[in-house]
Write a protein that holds these residues in place. Sequence first.
Motif, PDB file in Angstrom:
ATOM      1  N   GLU A  63       0.837  -1.204   0.000  1.00  0.00           N
ATOM      2  CA  GLU A  63       0.000   0.000   0.000  1.00  0.00           C
ATOM      3  C   GLU A  63       0.872   1.255   0.000  1.00  0.00           C
ATOM      4  O   GLU A  63       0.638   2.197  -0.768  1.00  0.00           O
ATOM      5  CB  GLU A  63      -0.953  -0.015   1.207  1.00  0.00           C
ATOM      6  CG  GLU A  63      -1.897   1.168   1.226  1.00  0.00           C
ATOM      7  CD  GLU A  63      -3.014   1.039   2.273  1.00  0.00           C
ATOM      8  OE1 GLU A  63      -3.688  -0.021   2.313  1.00  0.00           O
ATOM      9  OE2 GLU A  63      -3.224   1.996   3.044  1.00  0.00           O
ATOM     10  N   MET A 105       1.037   4.021  -3.097  1.00  0.00           N
ATOM     11  CA  MET A 105       0.719   5.438  -2.889  1.00  0.00           C
ATOM     12  C   MET A 105       1.926   6.320  -3.228  1.00  0.00           C
ATOM     13  O   MET A 105       1.762   7.435  -3.725  1.00  0.00           O
ATOM     14  CB  MET A 105       0.243   5.673  -1.460  1.00  0.00           C
ATOM     15  CG  MET A 105      -1.062   4.950  -1.127  1.00  0.00           C
ATOM     16  SD  MET A 105      -2.428   5.369  -2.277  1.00  0.00           S
ATOM     17  CE  MET A 105      -3.640   4.109  -1.845  1.00  0.00           C
ATOM     18  N   PHE A 138      -6.409   8.185  -9.733  1.00  0.00           N
ATOM     19  CA  PHE A 138      -7.485   7.931  -8.784  1.00  0.00           C
ATOM     20  C   PHE A 138      -8.804   8.457  -9.343  1.00  0.00           C
ATOM     21  O   PHE A 138      -8.861   9.559  -9.872  1.00  0.00           O
ATOM     22  CB  PHE A 138      -7.240   8.687  -7.474  1.00  0.00           C
ATOM     23  CG  PHE A 138      -6.224   8.069  -6.568  1.00  0.00           C
ATOM     24  CD1 PHE A 138      -4.939   7.793  -7.008  1.00  0.00           C
ATOM     25  CD2 PHE A 138      -6.538   7.784  -5.249  1.00  0.00           C
ATOM     26  CE1 PHE A 138      -3.993   7.242  -6.159  1.00  0.00           C
ATOM     27  CE2 PHE A 138      -5.597   7.230  -4.395  1.00  0.00           C
ATOM     28  CZ  PHE A 138      -4.331   6.958  -4.844  1.00  0.00           C
ATOM     29  N   ALA A 139      -9.844   7.683  -9.183  1.00  0.00           N
ATOM     30  CA  ALA A 139     -11.197   8.177  -9.391  1.00  0.00           C
ATOM     31  C   ALA A 139     -11.784   8.456  -8.008  1.00  0.00           C
ATOM     32  O   ALA A 139     -11.276   7.944  -7.005  1.00  0.00           O
ATOM     33  CB  ALA A 139     -12.031   7.128 -10.115  1.00  0.00           C
ATOM     34  N   PRO A 140     -12.858   9.256  -7.940  1.00  0.00           N
ATOM     35  CA  PRO A 140     -13.499   9.455  -6.631  1.00  0.00           C
ATOM     36  C   PRO A 140     -13.807   8.116  -5.946  1.00  0.00           C
ATOM     37  O   PRO A 140     -13.589   7.960  -4.738  1.00  0.00           O
ATOM     38  CB  PRO A 140     -14.774  10.232  -6.986  1.00  0.00           C
ATOM     39  CG  PRO A 140     -14.376  11.039  -8.201  1.00  0.00           C
ATOM     40  CD  PRO A 140     -13.467  10.114  -8.987  1.00  0.00           C
ATOM     41  N   LEU A 187     -10.867   6.496  -4.081  1.00  0.00           N
ATOM     42  CA  LEU A 187     -10.646   7.054  -2.746  1.00  0.00           C
ATOM     43  C   LEU A 187     -11.652   6.497  -1.746  1.00  0.00           C
ATOM     44  O   LEU A 187     -11.314   6.192  -0.603  1.00  0.00           O
ATOM     45  CB  LEU A 187     -10.818   8.567  -2.777  1.00  0.00           C
ATOM     46  CG  LEU A 187      -9.590   9.422  -2.970  1.00  0.00           C
ATOM     47  CD1 LEU A 187      -9.960  10.879  -2.716  1.00  0.00           C
ATOM     48  CD2 LEU A 187      -8.470   9.011  -2.027  1.00  0.00           C
ATOM     49  N   LYS A 188     -12.892   6.378  -2.208  1.00  0.00           N
ATOM     50  CA  LYS A 188     -13.940   5.842  -1.339  1.00  0.00           C
ATOM     51  C   LYS A 188     -13.563   4.419  -0.891  1.00  0.00           C
ATOM     52  O   LYS A 188     -13.719   4.069   0.284  1.00  0.00           O
ATOM     53  CB  LYS A 188     -15.257   5.841  -2.133  1.00  0.00           C
ATOM     54  CG  LYS A 188     -16.442   5.301  -1.417  1.00  0.00           C
ATOM     55  CD  LYS A 188     -16.990   6.297  -0.415  1.00  0.00           C
ATOM     56  CE  LYS A 188     -17.882   5.625   0.625  1.00  0.00           C
ATOM     57  NZ  LYS A 188     -17.833   6.304   1.917  1.00  0.00           N
ATOM     58  N   TRP A 229     -10.542   3.149  -0.762  1.00  0.00           N
ATOM     59  CA  TRP A 229      -9.396   3.231   0.166  1.00  0.00           C
ATOM     60  C   TRP A 229      -9.883   3.565   1.588  1.00  0.00           C
ATOM     61  O   TRP A 229      -9.432   2.978   2.567  1.00  0.00           O
ATOM     62  CB  TRP A 229      -8.372   4.261  -0.323  1.00  0.00           C
ATOM     63  CG  TRP A 229      -7.081   4.251   0.451  1.00  0.00           C
ATOM     64  CD1 TRP A 229      -6.583   3.229   1.224  1.00  0.00           C
ATOM     65  CD2 TRP A 229      -6.116   5.303   0.544  1.00  0.00           C
ATOM     66  NE1 TRP A 229      -5.369   3.590   1.777  1.00  0.00           N
ATOM     67  CE2 TRP A 229      -5.068   4.861   1.378  1.00  0.00           C
ATOM     68  CE3 TRP A 229      -6.043   6.592   0.001  1.00  0.00           C
ATOM     69  CZ2 TRP A 229      -3.959   5.659   1.679  1.00  0.00           C
ATOM     70  CZ3 TRP A 229      -4.938   7.381   0.292  1.00  0.00           C
ATOM     71  CH2 TRP A 229      -3.908   6.916   1.126  1.00  0.00           C
ATOM     72  N   GLN A 230     -10.836   4.496   1.677  1.00  0.00           N
ATOM     73  CA  GLN A 230     -11.390   4.828   2.997  1.00  0.00           C
ATOM     74  C   GLN A 230     -12.014   3.595   3.654  1.00  0.00           C
ATOM     75  O   GLN A 230     -11.821   3.340   4.851  1.00  0.00           O
ATOM     76  CB  GLN A 230     -12.462   5.926   2.864  1.00  0.00           C
ATOM     77  CG  GLN A 230     -11.896   7.298   2.515  1.00  0.00           C
ATOM     78  CD  GLN A 230     -12.990   8.324   2.204  1.00  0.00           C
ATOM     79  OE1 GLN A 230     -14.155   7.981   1.977  1.00  0.00           O
ATOM     80  NE2 GLN A 230     -12.607   9.598   2.179  1.00  0.00           N
ATOM     81  N   GLN A 239      -9.361   1.176   4.926  1.00  0.00           N
ATOM     82  CA  GLN A 239      -8.792   1.632   6.203  1.00  0.00           C
ATOM     83  C   GLN A 239      -9.748   1.335   7.359  1.00  0.00           C
ATOM     84  O   GLN A 239      -9.329   0.967   8.453  1.00  0.00           O
ATOM     85  CB  GLN A 239      -8.478   3.133   6.111  1.00  0.00           C
ATOM     86  CG  GLN A 239      -7.312   3.407   5.152  1.00  0.00           C
ATOM     87  CD  GLN A 239      -7.099   4.890   4.865  1.00  0.00           C
ATOM     88  OE1 GLN A 239      -8.034   5.617   4.535  1.00  0.00           O
ATOM     89  NE2 GLN A 239      -5.864   5.344   4.964  1.00  0.00           N
ATOM     90  N   LEU A 265       0.579  11.368   0.656  1.00  0.00           N
ATOM     91  CA  LEU A 265       0.340  10.103  -0.042  1.00  0.00           C
ATOM     92  C   LEU A 265       1.594   9.222   0.017  1.00  0.00           C
ATOM     93  O   LEU A 265       1.500   7.991  -0.039  1.00  0.00           O
ATOM     94  CB  LEU A 265      -0.021  10.396  -1.500  1.00  0.00           C
ATOM     95  CG  LEU A 265      -0.889   9.405  -2.244  1.00  0.00           C
ATOM     96  CD1 LEU A 265      -2.183   9.135  -1.511  1.00  0.00           C
ATOM     97  CD2 LEU A 265      -1.189   9.916  -3.653  1.00  0.00           C
ATOM     98  N   PRO A 294       0.642   5.749   4.343  1.00  0.00           N
ATOM     99  CA  PRO A 294       0.124   6.855   3.537  1.00  0.00           C
ATOM    100  C   PRO A 294      -1.222   7.350   4.063  1.00  0.00           C
ATOM    101  O   PRO A 294      -1.974   6.592   4.668  1.00  0.00           O
ATOM    102  CB  PRO A 294      -0.048   6.218   2.158  1.00  0.00           C
ATOM    103  CG  PRO A 294      -0.165   4.757   2.409  1.00  0.00           C
ATOM    104  CD  PRO A 294       0.622   4.463   3.645  1.00  0.00           C
ATOM    105  N   PRO A 354     -13.526  11.875  -1.783  1.00  0.00           N
ATOM    106  CA  PRO A 354     -13.947  11.561  -3.152  1.00  0.00           C
ATOM    107  C   PRO A 354     -14.462  12.809  -3.886  1.00  0.00           C
ATOM    108  O   PRO A 354     -14.142  13.031  -5.062  1.00  0.00           O
ATOM    109  CB  PRO A 354     -15.044  10.511  -2.937  1.00  0.00           C
ATOM    110  CG  PRO A 354     -14.621   9.806  -1.677  1.00  0.00           C
ATOM    111  CD  PRO A 354     -14.040  10.879  -0.812  1.00  0.00           C
ATOM    112  N   LEU A 402     -11.755  15.068  -5.413  1.00  0.00           N
ATOM    113  CA  LEU A 402     -11.267  14.587  -6.713  1.00  0.00           C
ATOM    114  C   LEU A 402     -12.244  14.915  -7.826  1.00  0.00           C
ATOM    115  O   LEU A 402     -11.846  15.300  -8.924  1.00  0.00           O
ATOM    116  CB  LEU A 402     -11.093  13.070  -6.672  1.00  0.00           C
ATOM    117  CG  LEU A 402      -9.731  12.501  -6.340  1.00  0.00           C
ATOM    118  CD1 LEU A 402      -9.755  11.003  -6.618  1.00  0.00           C
ATOM    119  CD2 LEU A 402      -8.632  13.170  -7.155  1.00  0.00           C
ATOM    120  N   GLN A 436     -11.480  17.093 -11.156  1.00  0.00           N
ATOM    121  CA  GLN A 436     -11.800  16.665 -12.532  1.00  0.00           C
ATOM    122  C   GLN A 436     -12.595  17.744 -13.265  1.00  0.00           C
ATOM    123  O   GLN A 436     -12.331  18.052 -14.431  1.00  0.00           O
ATOM    124  CB  GLN A 436     -12.607  15.354 -12.511  1.00  0.00           C
ATOM    125  CG  GLN A 436     -11.790  14.126 -12.091  1.00  0.00           C
ATOM    126  CD  GLN A 436     -12.663  12.874 -11.917  1.00  0.00           C
ATOM    127  OE1 GLN A 436     -13.884  12.954 -11.838  1.00  0.00           O
ATOM    128  NE2 GLN A 436     -12.022  11.710 -11.823  1.00  0.00           N
TER     129      GLN A 436
END
Lengths: 323, 323
Positions: free
Chosen positions: A234, A238, A254-256, A259-260, A262-263, A266, B245, B250, B256, B259, B263
């Motif tokens: 990871e 990153m 990354f797309a939105p 990130l979602k 990844w959250q 975690q 990051l 990270p 989200p 981002l 865009q």
Amino acid sequence: MATARAYTNIALIKYWGKQDPQQMLPYNSSLSLTLDQFYTETKVEFLPKQTNQTADSFVFAGVAQPVSPKITRMLNLIRQAAGWSNFARVETENHVPTSAGLASSASAFAALAAAGAQAAGLQLSPRELSIFARHGSGSACRSIFGGFVVWHAGHDDQSSYAEPLLATVDFPIVVIAVLVDQRPKKVLSSAGMQQSVATSPFYPAWVQTAESGIATMSQAIAAHDIARIGQLAEANAMQMHATTLSAVPPFTYFAPMTLKIWQLVQEFRTKGLSCYITLDAGPNPKLLCAKQDAAAVVKKLQAALPQLQCTICQPGPGVAYRD
Amino acid sequence: MATARAYTNIALIKYWGKQDPQQMLPYNSSLSLTLDQFYTETKVEFLPKQTNQTADSFVFAGVAQPVSPKITRMLNLIRQAAGWSNFARVETENHVPTSAGLASSASAFAALAAAGAQAAGLQLSPRELSIFARHGSGSACRSIFGGFVVWHAGHDDQSSYAEPLLATVDFPIVVIAVLVDQRPKKVLSSAGMQQSVATSPFYPAWVQTAESGIATMSQAIAAHDIARIGQLAEANAMQMHATTLSAVPPFTYFAPMTLKIWQLVQEFRTKGLSCYITLDAGPNPKLLCAKQDAAAVVKKLQAALPQLQCTICQPGPGVAYRD
């Protein structure tokens, strides 16, 4: 005539940047896990000189396609090594769950190199084969082998090769490929690499850090420490993506939704699941999990985001030939 | 007794990392624009010794609050400089559109330092005042001045100060503060900085790049080149975020939605709008625009994402006193 099958791989320490684009020499060594869920099967036939075929031909999934410059280049390398000038007929198929979101160039060029070399009667060692595959697509050199594989950056054609680190498929790690977006990438990986190399002030530190990550990751693999493998993967992923964010102008894969996810990953960890994220030059994340946690991770992920398609991959084998 | 007003600021070249947390000395110089839409007004009164008040007191928005260690520290610095030991009564109010998503510590500590120093009868130059403000919150030193401001990193207390670069508010640039999330940050900026400094292998390159960005940005400001200011600010912001990051482990301040907005900003540029993004230690982006494009940018942004609240800010003035 020969047919070969090669599986895709996911890099745990990423390849990101070419120091020699002609020879496909990377700036840093990389380390991957070959996966069992997506393979390319390719048949190569070198035609007798007396046929009336006047060029190489390429059939993909049963449909004739133009022969790309990279395919021509690979065939030329093979012909050169064999002392031949015969044209070739290449037939290839990808076997991939439509939901995988996994890159195909690694398995494609590993299978092409293997089938082509075999068809030409070259007696190549696996290492030599990995060098051939590298010329088609850098990461293809790693798909010659199964399990955990290292690609040594090297400094010239012969010193830049892959070799197995732990060629077992019996390792309780799972990669969940999550499909976020099926559209083609906006920034191809070769263009993205080039932009990081040319403009990110952080790029030299990336090379050093990734290179030293090979030893650390190898130790975690030797210790069968999946949480440590995941943490290192990871962090490395990153850091690779930080070389795009720090480029000038900055960009990101990354797309939105990436990130979602990844959250969520975690959050899953705070609940005791051993789950880590990695991603390459596109928005589709791959989750590294302890095998025993994979089902729970998929369940939680789909509870949070029902639209996501997940493919569970396990360690896969190296190149194999078929009659 | 004295009352001072200070405006918040947005960094175009970010402050990220303390080389001396006690003295609040940053690793790199930073450059900001003071904004006109969010200010803190603070009244400080040092009480006569014969009153029965036995401690400092703090009233925020009309409500008594505990005196934070940072407020105590600022009052102690002022008392020390004045040779006083009187307790102080501090009353403060933030004047902020609820939709701004702008940090308040910069305006808060600039106003406290200014009102406190005035109430104590200290005759401070603006530079000396910026040094006092720095001890409350690094970025507060920049809010002493209006317009474009540089904070020189320095190497000790006296050499780490802010000064105006172009103290005009008559500059056709606009900052659109976009509210994505009102919840408190998960990783406070001081903790985030510390993690980048301690663990990102890219941090030394960040310091060098940001430091050299001061001159480049100053040239763009002198040339009134808003597109160039925006490009440099966006690149610097993303480089700052690349140090989170690339930290180990990270982390990111991006949501989200952050981002998604980036865009859109990139898309707006392809349509001829001069619009760039910056963001600090939280998910709420600030869009830098040519003044003539601001209305079109807000319209397009709200057409795409109707739930977003936008506050249009223009260059703001420095500290002012009120009777």
